[in-house]
Design an enzyme around this catalytic site. Structure first.
Site, PDB file in Angstrom:
ATOM      1  N   LEU A  45     -32.901   5.645  35.768  1.00  0.00           N
ATOM      2  CA  LEU A  45     -32.212   4.753  34.823  1.00  0.00           C
ATOM      3  C   LEU A  45     -32.657   3.314  35.086  1.00  0.00           C
ATOM      4  CD1 LEU A  45     -28.789   4.977  33.289  1.00  0.00           C
ATOM      5  CD2 LEU A  45     -29.388   2.795  34.352  1.00  0.00           C
ATOM      6  N   SER A  50     -35.595  -4.062  26.946  1.00  0.00           N
ATOM      7  CA  SER A  50     -36.002  -4.517  25.603  1.00  0.00           C
ATOM      8  C   SER A  50     -37.319  -5.285  25.639  1.00  0.00           C
ATOM      9  CB  SER A  50     -34.910  -5.407  24.991  1.00  0.00           C
ATOM     10  OG  SER A  50     -34.811  -6.623  25.695  1.00  0.00           O
ATOM     11  N   ILE A  53     -40.864  -6.765  31.975  1.00  0.00           N
ATOM     12  CA  ILE A  53     -41.098  -5.850  33.102  1.00  0.00           C
ATOM     13  C   ILE A  53     -40.344  -4.525  32.910  1.00  0.00           C
ATOM     14  CG2 ILE A  53     -40.744  -5.586  35.588  1.00  0.00           C
ATOM     15  CD1 ILE A  53     -41.106  -8.688  35.823  1.00  0.00           C
ATOM     16  N   TYR A 192     -30.937 -20.225  39.646  1.00  0.00           N
ATOM     17  CA  TYR A 192     -31.609 -18.920  39.547  1.00  0.00           C
ATOM     18  C   TYR A 192     -31.947 -18.423  40.959  1.00  0.00           C
ATOM     19  CZ  TYR A 192     -35.301 -15.507  38.634  1.00  0.00           C
ATOM     20  OH  TYR A 192     -36.079 -14.366  38.608  1.00  0.00           O
ATOM     21  N   LYS A 196     -30.666 -14.966  43.084  1.00  0.00           N
ATOM     22  CA  LYS A 196     -31.553 -13.952  43.677  1.00  0.00           C
ATOM     23  C   LYS A 196     -31.354 -13.881  45.203  1.00  0.00           C
ATOM     24  CE  LYS A 196     -33.862 -12.435  39.982  1.00  0.00           C
ATOM     25  NZ  LYS A 196     -33.844 -11.047  39.498  1.00  0.00           N
TER      26      LYS A 196
HETATM   27  N1  LIG Z   1     -41.206 -13.143  34.613  1.00  0.00           N
HETATM   28  C1  LIG Z   1     -41.246 -13.560  35.863  1.00  0.00           C
HETATM   29  O1  LIG Z   1     -42.021 -14.485  36.207  1.00  0.00           O
HETATM   30  C2  LIG Z   1     -40.398 -12.905  36.908  1.00  0.00           C
HETATM   31  C3  LIG Z   1     -39.304 -12.094  36.607  1.00  0.00           C
HETATM   32  N2  LIG Z   1     -38.558 -11.542  37.623  1.00  0.00           N
HETATM   33  C4  LIG Z   1     -37.397 -10.707  37.331  1.00  0.00           C
HETATM   34  O2  LIG Z   1     -37.797  -9.607  36.536  1.00  0.00           O
HETATM   35  C5  LIG Z   1     -36.725  -9.129  35.769  1.00  0.00           C
HETATM   36  C6  LIG Z   1     -37.181  -8.924  34.324  1.00  0.00           C
HETATM   37  O3  LIG Z   1     -37.589 -10.161  33.763  1.00  0.00           O
HETATM   38  P1  LIG Z   1     -38.778 -10.318  32.692  1.00  0.00           P
HETATM   39  O4  LIG Z   1     -39.244  -9.007  32.264  1.00  0.00           O
HETATM   40  O5  LIG Z   1     -39.718 -11.297  33.241  1.00  0.00           O
HETATM   41  O6  LIG Z   1     -38.039 -11.084  31.503  1.00  0.00           O
HETATM   42  P2  LIG Z   1     -37.573 -10.647  30.037  1.00  0.00           P
HETATM   43  O7  LIG Z   1     -36.778 -11.760  29.523  1.00  0.00           O
HETATM   44  O8  LIG Z   1     -38.747 -10.172  29.275  1.00  0.00           O
HETATM   45  O9  LIG Z   1     -36.623  -9.383  30.317  1.00  0.00           O
HETATM   46  C7  LIG Z   1     -35.304  -9.503  30.789  1.00  0.00           C
HETATM   47  C8  LIG Z   1     -34.536  -8.301  30.336  1.00  0.00           C
HETATM   48  O10 LIG Z   1     -33.196  -8.372  30.871  1.00  0.00           O
HETATM   49  C9  LIG Z   1     -32.327  -8.101  29.806  1.00  0.00           C
HETATM   50  N3  LIG Z   1     -30.966  -8.598  29.996  1.00  0.00           N
HETATM   51  C10 LIG Z   1     -30.533  -9.881  30.102  1.00  0.00           C
HETATM   52  N4  LIG Z   1     -29.198  -9.909  30.245  1.00  0.00           N
HETATM   53  C11 LIG Z   1     -28.778  -8.607  30.211  1.00  0.00           C
HETATM   54  C12 LIG Z   1     -27.512  -7.979  30.306  1.00  0.00           C
HETATM   55  N5  LIG Z   1     -26.379  -8.672  30.439  1.00  0.00           N
HETATM   56  N6  LIG Z   1     -27.455  -6.620  30.253  1.00  0.00           N
HETATM   57  C13 LIG Z   1     -28.590  -5.896  30.112  1.00  0.00           C
HETATM   58  N7  LIG Z   1     -29.810  -6.431  29.994  1.00  0.00           N
HETATM   59  C14 LIG Z   1     -29.905  -7.786  30.053  1.00  0.00           C
HETATM   60  C15 LIG Z   1     -32.986  -8.715  28.576  1.00  0.00           C
HETATM   61  O11 LIG Z   1     -32.387  -8.180  27.405  1.00  0.00           O
HETATM   62  P3  LIG Z   1     -32.177  -8.991  26.035  1.00  0.00           P
HETATM   63  O12 LIG Z   1     -33.423  -8.757  25.259  1.00  0.00           O
HETATM   64  O13 LIG Z   1     -30.979  -8.352  25.442  1.00  0.00           O
HETATM   65  O14 LIG Z   1     -31.969 -10.426  26.405  1.00  0.00           O
HETATM   66  C16 LIG Z   1     -34.407  -8.249  28.816  1.00  0.00           C
HETATM   67  O15 LIG Z   1     -34.574  -6.919  28.412  1.00  0.00           O
HETATM   68  C17 LIG Z   1     -35.598 -10.168  35.936  1.00  0.00           C
HETATM   69  O16 LIG Z   1     -34.634  -9.668  36.855  1.00  0.00           O
HETATM   70  C18 LIG Z   1     -36.295 -11.381  36.519  1.00  0.00           C
HETATM   71  O17 LIG Z   1     -35.441 -12.138  37.320  1.00  0.00           O
HETATM   72  C19 LIG Z   1     -38.882 -11.736  38.928  1.00  0.00           C
HETATM   73  C20 LIG Z   1     -39.935 -12.499  39.276  1.00  0.00           C
HETATM   74  C21 LIG Z   1     -40.779 -13.152  38.314  1.00  0.00           C
HETATM   75  C1  LIG Z   2     -45.229 -22.433  44.625  1.00  0.00           C
HETATM   76  C2  LIG Z   2     -45.044 -23.845  44.307  1.00  0.00           C
HETATM   77  C3  LIG Z   2     -44.507 -24.245  43.134  1.00  0.00           C
HETATM   78  C4  LIG Z   2     -44.081 -23.356  42.013  1.00  0.00           C
HETATM   79  C5  LIG Z   2     -43.827 -22.086  42.035  1.00  0.00           C
HETATM   80  C6  LIG Z   2     -43.442 -21.291  40.899  1.00  0.00           C
HETATM   81  C7  LIG Z   2     -43.523 -21.873  39.559  1.00  0.00           C
HETATM   82  C8  LIG Z   2     -43.039 -20.024  41.085  1.00  0.00           C
HETATM   83  C9  LIG Z   2     -42.525 -19.177  40.078  1.00  0.00           C
HETATM   84  C10 LIG Z   2     -41.924 -18.011  40.389  1.00  0.00           C
HETATM   85  C11 LIG Z   2     -41.215 -17.223  39.420  1.00  0.00           C
HETATM   86  C12 LIG Z   2     -41.369 -17.468  37.979  1.00  0.00           C
HETATM   87  C13 LIG Z   2     -40.324 -16.291  39.870  1.00  0.00           C
HETATM   88  C14 LIG Z   2     -39.429 -15.566  39.055  1.00  0.00           C
HETATM   89  O1  LIG Z   2     -38.512 -14.945  39.511  1.00  0.00           O
HETATM   90  C15 LIG Z   2     -44.276 -25.662  42.928  1.00  0.00           C
HETATM   91  C16 LIG Z   2     -42.804 -25.894  43.072  1.00  0.00           C
HETATM   92  C17 LIG Z   2     -44.739 -26.041  41.557  1.00  0.00           C
HETATM   93  C18 LIG Z   2     -45.021 -26.550  43.886  1.00  0.00           C
HETATM   94  C19 LIG Z   2     -44.994 -26.126  45.229  1.00  0.00           C
HETATM   95  C20 LIG Z   2     -45.513 -24.772  45.355  1.00  0.00           C
END
Ligand SMILES: NC(=O)C1=CN([C@@H]2O[C@H](COP(=O)(O)OP(=O)(O)OC[C@H]3O[C@@H](n4cnc5c(N)ncnc54)[C@H](OP(=O)(O)O)[C@@H]3O)[C@@H](O)[C@H]2O)C=CC1
Ligand SMILES: CC1=C(/C=C/C(C)=C/C=C/C(C)=C/C=O)C(C)(C)CCC1
Length: 352
Positions: A45, A50, A53, A192, A196
């Site tokens: 599950l 939607s 990832i 955020y 996490k």
């Molecule tokens: N993109 C990135 O750079 C990174 C993402 N992540 C993590 O990966 C995960 C997925 O993100 P990502 O695919 O990037 O982003 P998206 O915005 O593409 O996907 C997020 C998903 O979460 C859903 N969602 C939000 N709120 C709820 C809720 N209350 N109940 C059920 N579903 C919900 C959204 O649904 P809806 O369409 O309804 O809004 C959407 O399907 C997150 O946990 C994010 O923190 C981690 C590291 C990096």
């Molecule tokens: C590393 C780094 C930076 C930015 C990092 C970023 C942008 C990371 C994004 C991570 C994501 C999107 C995680 C989602 O969960 C800065 C602060 C620019 C400068 C210093 C070094």
């Protein structure tokens, strides 16, 4: 303040009715209206399917060559199902089913799990999440609570609902989509990051107890990933005025942080496929690791935190990268982007 959509997602009785809005092909429902897997398949599950990832993990597992998974892809609004259904192709209705699930609602979570046959879930993938970016002064406490409600309590709610049955069966695997920001703070991502971090602490504690019941818990720790997050982020930046934040802070955010962040996304951003493949490896491993970083280019950045227990190395390096060596970082990221770009590799490797 920027809101990014990932980052751009009854009662206690066992419900026997089809959840409102569920659109399941008939052959996949038992006589009691519940979702069924074929014997030998693992029931997986996934929350938040939607887009991004979650969508890609659902498709990757549902299209497994050996058909080892029965995927229950959930999303809070089934009207958004088209992208997933299209990507799943003929797996939809066979190894992939949909159910509505809002991780922020106790009732929605309960109803969803009640509609899984015997409430039997082998693998729970907590993916749903939302981001929040920008100067703290311009973010309301209500918005911060919404982020914690989804990213932290959403995961807690899911685990609370699924764990008792896993404990009874003495088996199960819980996967949590965390982030490098669950391990290390990044400026202007304060809330955020905190959500996490909270989840990391919760899971690290739970993992020990769960191990006693033969239940595994794994964290996936992606760095930047190209999902709806990026486009949404830039759209929002163009619109926002950041009420409450002083001019210097807004300038540091818009003119210093954002360009660096874009550089980092361009130089080392992964695809949702990368994260889905990594997640598949984790659930298929005989001894899955607790923490799983997905991006080897980002690993040295996280390593700064663990190389110095005072925290100084991490904080000072980030400060310098951002405020003292901004142009140098831009050049480094451009070179990195070039080195990792497949067009350069094609040119050097191709015999033509
Ligand atoms: N993109 C990135 O750079 C990174 C993402 N992540 C993590 O990966 C995960 C997925 O993100 P990502 O695919 O990037 O982003 P998206 O915005 O593409 O996907 C997020 C998903 O979460 C859903 N969602 C939000 N709120 C709820 C809720 N209350 N109940 C059920 N579903 C919900 C959204 O649904 P809806 O369409 O309804 O809004 C959407 O399907 C997150 O946990 C994010 O923190 C981690 C590291 C990096
Ligand atoms: C590393 C780094 C930076 C930015 C990092 C970023 C942008 C990371 C994004 C991570 C994501 C999107 C995680 C989602 O969960 C800065 C602060 C620019 C400068 C210093 C070094």
């Amino acid at each position: 303040m920027i809101r990014f959509s990932f980052l751009k997602s009854g009662d206690r009785q066992r419900s026997q009715q089809r959840p409102s809005g569920a659109e399941e092909p008939l052959q996949n429902r038992s006589l009691r209206g519940q979702i069924m897997a074929n014997s030998g398949q693992k029931v997986v599950l996934i929350t938040g399917c939607s887009s991004g990832i979650g969508l890609r993990i659902a498709v990757t597992l549902a299209r497994d060559e050996k058909k080892r998974y029965h995927v229950i892809a959930t999303m809070r609004d089934l009207k958004k199902k088209d992208k997933l259904v299209e990507a799943a192709g003929d797996a939809y209705g066979k190894t992939l089913m949909l159910l509505p699930l809002d991780v922020c609602s106790d009732e929605s979570v309960r109803q969803c799990i009640d509609n899984v046959k015997d409430r039997h879930i082998d693998i729970l993938i907590n993916n749903a999440g939302v981001g929040l970016l920008g100067p703290l002064e311009s973010i309301s406490i209500e918005e911060m609570k919404r982020v914690f409600e989804t990213n932290f309590f959403g995961v807690v709610r899911m685990i609370k609902e699924v764990m008792p049955d896993m404990k009874k069966r003495r088996s199960g695997h819980i996967v949590v989509m965390s982030s490098v920001m669950g391990l290390q703070g990044v400026v202007f991502n304060d809330v955020y990051t905190a959500s996490k971090f909270a989840m990391e602490g919760f899971c690290e504690s739970m993992a020990v107890q769960l191990m006693k019941f033969n239940i595994r818990l794994s964290m996936i720790e992606p760095g930047p990933v190209h999902t709806e997050f990026e486009t949404k982020m830039m759209e929002d930046v163009a619109k926002m005025e950041y009420p409450g934040a002083d001019a210097d802070t807004v300038r540091y955010f818009k003119d210093v942080y954002l360009p660096s962040s874009i550089d980092i996304f361009e130089a080392m951003g992964q695809t949702p496929e990368d994260i889905a493949n990594c997640t598949k490896k984790v659930i298929e491993s005989n001894s899955p690791r607790f923490r799983n970083l997905t991006n080897s280019l980002y690993t040295p950045i996280v390593a700064l935190k663990y190389a110095d227990e005072t925290g100084g190395l991490s904080v000072n390096t980030f400060y310098n990268l951002l405020f003292n060596f901004g142009p140098l970082m831009h050049i480094t990221m451009s070179i990195l982007k070039c080195l990792t770009c497949s067009c350069l590799r094609r040119r050097t490797i191709s015999p033509n």
